[in-house]
Design an enzyme around this catalytic site. Structure first.
Site, PDB file in Angstrom:
ATOM      1  N   HIS A  40       0.367 -11.675   1.837  1.00  0.00           N
ATOM      2  CA  HIS A  40      -0.684 -10.892   1.179  1.00  0.00           C
ATOM      3  C   HIS A  40      -1.366 -11.671   0.045  1.00  0.00           C
ATOM      4  O   HIS A  40      -2.593 -11.594  -0.121  1.00  0.00           O
ATOM      5  CB  HIS A  40      -0.064  -9.605   0.634  1.00  0.00           C
ATOM      6  CG  HIS A  40      -1.032  -8.495   0.433  1.00  0.00           C
ATOM      7  ND1 HIS A  40      -0.655  -7.171   0.430  1.00  0.00           N
ATOM      8  CD2 HIS A  40      -2.367  -8.497   0.231  1.00  0.00           C
ATOM      9  CE1 HIS A  40      -1.727  -6.410   0.231  1.00  0.00           C
ATOM     10  NE2 HIS A  40      -2.773  -7.182   0.098  1.00  0.00           N
ATOM     11  N   TYR A  70       0.814  -1.208   0.000  1.00  0.00           N
ATOM     12  CA  TYR A  70       0.000   0.000   0.000  1.00  0.00           C
ATOM     13  C   TYR A  70       0.854   1.267   0.000  1.00  0.00           C
ATOM     14  O   TYR A  70       0.321   2.360  -0.194  1.00  0.00           O
ATOM     15  CB  TYR A  70      -0.924   0.048   1.217  1.00  0.00           C
ATOM     16  CG  TYR A  70      -1.888  -1.097   1.345  1.00  0.00           C
ATOM     17  CD1 TYR A  70      -2.130  -1.978   0.281  1.00  0.00           C
ATOM     18  CD2 TYR A  70      -2.574  -1.321   2.525  1.00  0.00           C
ATOM     19  CE1 TYR A  70      -3.010  -3.033   0.410  1.00  0.00           C
ATOM     20  CE2 TYR A  70      -3.471  -2.362   2.665  1.00  0.00           C
ATOM     21  CZ  TYR A  70      -3.681  -3.226   1.613  1.00  0.00           C
ATOM     22  OH  TYR A  70      -4.552  -4.267   1.757  1.00  0.00           O
TER      23      TYR A  70
END
Length: 274
Positions: free
Chosen positions: A106, A48
Site C-alpha cells: 500500500h 480501510y
C-alpha cells in the site's frame, strides 16, 4: 466494460469501485449495488477496515467470484515477510476468497528491508494467494529499483492521479514495463468537477463534470480509475463516463490546468521526487 490487460495475465476492468472510507453496512450495500449495476472491479485494503464488509457483498451477490476483479493491499507497517503473509491471510479470510486478483504493497515502508518484502510479495503470487502483484504510492526511483534491480514481476501501480495532478514520468515508465496504472482519488475529492474548465467541457457535451474528469483518465492507455461512490446515481454516472467523447480541444483545455495539486501525502509518505 472496457478492460486493460498485461502480458503476464492481469485483466483489469477500467472502472472500479473505490471503497475507502466506507465501512460496515454502507460498504456492503455499495459493493453489492455496484455489482448489480455492472461493476466488476472492487478495490479495498487492510487499512480501510472494510474487507469483511466487501466479503459480505461478494457472498450476497449473484455475480460469480471469478467474474470479479478484487484488489487489496498490505499496510506499510506489515512488510516484514511473516507479517505480510499474515496480512494477506487475514485479508483472504475477511474477503471470503482463496485468492485476490491483485495484491499491492500500500505504501513504501519505513526503515524496511525492501528486497525481503518484494521477495515475499513475489512468493505470495507464486503460491497462488494473489493472481498478480503491484505497488501503490511508490515514487519512480523506488519503482525502478523494484522492477529493474530486484526483477519483480509487477503488473500494476496505484497512485493518486487526476486532472490536477500529473503523473507523466510514472505513466511513461509503467507503459514501457507493461504495468497498468490505477488512478485513485480520480475526482480530486470534488475539486476536479469544480474547475470552470471542466464545467465548460461538461456543458459542451451535455455530461457531468465528474464524467469529463474520469474520461480524461480513461482515454489514456493503460490507466484505470477507482472512484468511490455509494449512491446508485453516482455509481451509474461513473460507469457512463466511458461513453463520453472528448476532443482535442477538450484535452488541450484540461492540459492547461495545474498538475501539482497532490491531495494525499501523509506523514509517512515517501519523497515524491525520489
Amino acid at each position: 466494460m472496457q478492460r486493460l490487460t498485461t502480458r503476464n495475465g492481469l485483466n483489469l476492468p477500467a472502472i472500479g469501485l473505490g471503497t475507502w472510507p466506507m465501512t460496515g453496512t454502507e460498504c456492503t450495500q455499495a459493493v453489492r449495488q455496484a455489482l448489480e449495476l455492472g461493476y466488476r472491479h472492487i478495490d479495498t485494503a487492510t487499512a480501510y477496515a472494510n474487507e469483511a464488509a466487501v466479503g459480505q457483498a461478494l457472498r450476497d451477490s449473484e455475480v460469480p467470484r471469478e467474474q470479479i476483479h478484487l484488489t487489496t493491499k498490505v499496510w506499510w507497517d506489515r512488510l516484514a515477510p511473516k507479517a505480510m503473509r499474515q496480512s494477506l491471510e487475514d485479508s483472504l479470510r475477511a474477503l471470503g476468497t482463496e485468492q485476490v486478483d491483485l495484491f499491492h504493497i500500500h505504501w513504501p515502508g519505513q526503515d524496511w528491508d525492501l528486497a525481503r518484502s518484494i521477495e515475499t510479495l513475489v512468493a505470495l503470487r507464486d503460491e497462488g494467494k494473489a493472481r498478480s502483484i503491484g505497488v501503490a504510492n511508490f515514487p519512480l526511483g523506488l519503482l525502478r529499483q523494484v522492477v529493474e534491480t530486484l526483477g519483480a514481476p509487477l503488473s500494476a501501480i496505484q497512485v493518486e492521479y487526476h486532472v490536477l495532478l500529473g503523473q507523466p514520468a510514472l505513466l511513461d515508465y509503467a507503459r514501457r514495463h507493461d504495468l497498468l496504472l490505477t488512478a485513485y482519488t480520480p475526482l480530486a475529492r470534488g475539486q476536479a468537477a469544480a474547475q470552470p474548465v471542466i464545467q465548460t467541457i461538461a456543458d459542451k457535451h451535455g455530461v457531468l463534470p465528474s464524467q469529463v474528469a474520469l474520461k480524461w483518465l480513461l482515454d489514456q492507455d493503460g490507466v484505470a480509475v477507482i472512484p468511490k461512490a455509494s449512491s446508485r446515481d453516482n455509481q451509474l454516472a461513473n460507469l457512463a463516463a466511458l461513453n463520453v467523447q472528448l476532443d482535442d480541444q477538450d484535452r488541450l483545455a484540461i492540459a492547461s490546468l495545474p498538475k501539482d495539486q497532490r491531495l494525499v501525502s501523509p506523514a509517512f509518505a515517501p519523497d515524491w521526487d525520489s
